[in-house]
Design an enzyme around this catalytic site. Sequence first.
Site, PDB file in Angstrom:
ATOM      1  N   ASP A   1     -13.226 -36.618  96.976  1.00 20.09           N
ATOM      2  CA  ASP A   1     -11.843 -35.863  97.275  1.00 20.09           C
ATOM      3  C   ASP A   1     -10.801 -37.255  97.485  1.00 20.09           C
ATOM      4  OD1 ASP A   1      -9.526 -34.726  98.346  1.00 20.09           O
ATOM      5  OD2 ASP A   1     -10.429 -33.234  99.325  1.00 20.09           O
TER       6      ASP A   1
ATOM      7  N   ARG B   1      -7.523 -37.088  97.691  1.00 22.40           N
ATOM      8  CA  ARG B   1      -6.175 -36.675  98.173  1.00 22.40           C
ATOM      9  C   ARG B   1      -5.986 -37.035  99.385  1.00 22.40           C
ATOM     10  NH1 ARG B   1      -7.090 -30.175  97.625  1.00 22.40           N
ATOM     11  NH2 ARG B   1      -9.129 -31.131  98.382  1.00 22.40           N
TER      12      ARG B   1
END
Length: 219
Positions: A141, A143
């Site tokens: 991930d 983000r």
Amino acid sequence: MTDPQSDASVVADAGSRVERVVEVRLPTAHGAFLAVGYLDLHSGTEQVALVHGEVAGERVLTRVHSECLTGDVFASAHCECGDQLSAALEAIVAAGRGILVYLQGHEGRGIGLLAKLRAMKLQEDGLDTVDANIALGLPVDAREYGVAAGILQDLGVASVRLLSNNPRKRAALLRYGIAVDERVPLLMPPGAENIRYLRAKRERLDHDLPHLDGIPGLS
């Protein structure tokens, strides 16, 4: 579990990160919104927030939505993103006010469209969504939410009711100084094509998905 503490330097960074460029009325199938366009001064990406009603203040119903071309545009059954996008817009209108921040640059949890498609191919071959990214040598991930925090600050939001099943997203916003009064579940009915994906999100990415408990093999 104690809440993560905000970091003064990253809070200040978020506040100076975005430039409001344009506002325009946007009628949708779910109701009327004001589309507020932003420029991310760090990355150069264009971002947009859909605003309904008066949002300056506290306990604003908010969805921070990661872009997903396959789910949001093509209605892929591989994920629940498109359904969540529609449900969030409907919930915001029903509440009378709220914000949906649509984050570009978050495709495939931040790895990009082509890499996401390669990861989906590996999932067809048996890997889950986490191991597929790892097999490609990519972050699970990637983000980050500084631009979302900057947009919310610019809109005068003091605190949010966050439409999300992801406790990590709540923690990220708290770090950037966005008070989260409540995390509101956004649960979509699972289907045959996304059950394995949802199970991996629950078991390996900490998503709160209690509606999977009654499905054979997922409890």
